[in-house]
Design a protein around this motif. Structure first.
Motif, PDB file in Angstrom:
ATOM      1  N   ALA A  36       0.829  -1.209   0.000  1.00  0.00           N
ATOM      2  CA  ALA A  36       0.000   0.000   0.000  1.00  0.00           C
ATOM      3  C   ALA A  36       0.862   1.256   0.000  1.00  0.00           C
ATOM      4  N   ALA A  37       1.909   1.276   0.816  1.00  0.00           N
ATOM      5  CA  ALA A  37       2.798   2.443   0.875  1.00  0.00           C
ATOM      6  C   ALA A  37       3.499   2.674  -0.458  1.00  0.00           C
ATOM      7  N   LEU A  38       3.944   1.590  -1.094  1.00  0.00           N
ATOM      8  CA  LEU A  38       4.670   1.713  -2.360  1.00  0.00           C
ATOM      9  C   LEU A  38       3.771   2.160  -3.513  1.00  0.00           C
ATOM     10  N   GLU A  39       2.462   2.056  -3.357  1.00  0.00           N
ATOM     11  CA  GLU A  39       1.524   2.505  -4.387  1.00  0.00           C
ATOM     12  C   GLU A  39       1.354   4.024  -4.400  1.00  0.00           C
ATOM     13  N   ALA A  76      -4.274  -2.836  15.304  1.00  0.00           N
ATOM     14  CA  ALA A  76      -2.916  -2.839  14.751  1.00  0.00           C
ATOM     15  C   ALA A  76      -2.285  -1.455  14.855  1.00  0.00           C
ATOM     16  N   LYS A  77      -0.997  -1.469  15.197  1.00  0.00           N
ATOM     17  CA  LYS A  77      -0.168  -0.268  15.163  1.00  0.00           C
ATOM     18  C   LYS A  77       0.941  -0.549  14.162  1.00  0.00           C
ATOM     19  N   VAL A  78       1.121   0.361  13.220  1.00  0.00           N
ATOM     20  CA  VAL A  78       2.071   0.156  12.128  1.00  0.00           C
ATOM     21  C   VAL A  78       3.123   1.258  12.156  1.00  0.00           C
ATOM     22  N   VAL A  79       4.371   0.872  11.905  1.00  0.00           N
ATOM     23  CA  VAL A  79       5.465   1.833  11.743  1.00  0.00           C
ATOM     24  C   VAL A  79       6.137   1.512  10.419  1.00  0.00           C
ATOM     25  N   LEU A  80       6.260   2.532   9.558  1.00  0.00           N
ATOM     26  CA  LEU A  80       6.902   2.375   8.254  1.00  0.00           C
ATOM     27  C   LEU A  80       8.085   3.318   8.137  1.00  0.00           C
ATOM     28  N   ALA A  81       9.167   2.841   7.557  1.00  0.00           N
ATOM     29  CA  ALA A  81      10.315   3.690   7.238  1.00  0.00           C
ATOM     30  C   ALA A  81      10.395   3.761   5.716  1.00  0.00           C
ATOM     31  N   ILE A  82      10.216   4.971   5.170  1.00  0.00           N
ATOM     32  CA  ILE A  82      10.157   5.106   3.712  1.00  0.00           C
ATOM     33  C   ILE A  82      11.248   6.035   3.191  1.00  0.00           C
ATOM     34  N   ILE A  83      11.552   5.831   1.928  1.00  0.00           N
ATOM     35  CA  ILE A  83      12.462   6.712   1.204  1.00  0.00           C
ATOM     36  C   ILE A  83      11.636   7.390   0.121  1.00  0.00           C
ATOM     37  N   LEU A  84      11.662   8.707   0.118  1.00  0.00           N
ATOM     38  CA  LEU A  84      10.878   9.487  -0.836  1.00  0.00           C
ATOM     39  C   LEU A  84      11.688   9.823  -2.079  1.00  0.00           C
ATOM     40  N   GLU A  85      10.979  10.089  -3.155  1.00  0.00           N
ATOM     41  CA  GLU A  85      11.601  10.661  -4.347  1.00  0.00           C
ATOM     42  C   GLU A  85      11.850  12.144  -4.073  1.00  0.00           C
TER      43      GLU A  85
END
Length: 129
Positions: A36-39, A76-85
Motif C-alpha cells: 500500500a505504501a509503495l503505491e 494494529a499499530k504500524v510503523v513504516l520507514a520510507i524513502i521518498l523521491e
C-alpha cells in the motif's frame, strides 16, 4: 497478546462461520502495509533494517522490509520507514501513505488500525542532475 515482526504466528480472525479459525500471519499484514505504501506516488522504497539488507543480499524477496507491526486485541499499530523521491512534499506524501496503509489493512484483514507512524529514512536523488 502483542505481536511484532519477531512473532510470526499471527492472529486469529473471529470464527463467524462455525467451521473453524482463520489465522493470519503478521507477515501478511506487514506485506499489505508495504505494498500500500509503495503505491503512493513519491514513495521510492521502504527502508529496511540491517537484517533486511542481509535478506536482500541473499536474494530472498522481503516485501515487508521497513515495516513493523504490533497487533493486540484486534487492533494494529504500524510503523513504516520510507524513502521518498526528491521533490515531493514530505507532509503530503506521509499523510497519503498513512491513509492508504490504514485503508488497505482494515479492508483486507478486518483489523482496526489505530496508528500508522511514518519515518522518512531518506530521499532518492538518482533523478536529480
Amino acid at each position: 497478546m502483542a505481536m511484532d515482526m519477531k512473532n510470526k504466528e499471527g492472529y486469529v480472525l473471529s470464527d463467524e462461520t462455525g467451521i473453524g479459525d482463520i489465522k493470519v500471519s503478521a507477515n501478511v499484514v506487514m506485506t499489505i502495509a508495504a505494498v500500500a505504501a509503495l503505491e503512493v506516488p513519491g514513495v521510492h522504497s521502504l527502508q529496511g533494517t540491517a537484517a533486511d539488507e542481509i535478506v536482500t543480499m541473499l536474494k530472498i524477496k522481503n516485501l515487508a522490509q521497513g515495516v513493523r507491526i504490533e497487533i493486540e486485541n484486534n487492533q494494529a499499530k504500524v510503523v513504516l520507514a520510507i524513502i521518498l523521491e526528491y521533490g515531493y512534499s514530505i507532509p503530503k506524501i506521509s499523510s497519503q501513505v498513512q491513509e492508504k496503509v490504514k485503508s488497505a489493512i482494515e479492508t483486507m484483514t478486518g483489523l482496526d488500525v489505530v496508528s500508522v507512524n511514518v519515518r522518512i529514512g531518506g530521499v532518492n536523488i538518482d533523478k536529480v542532475k
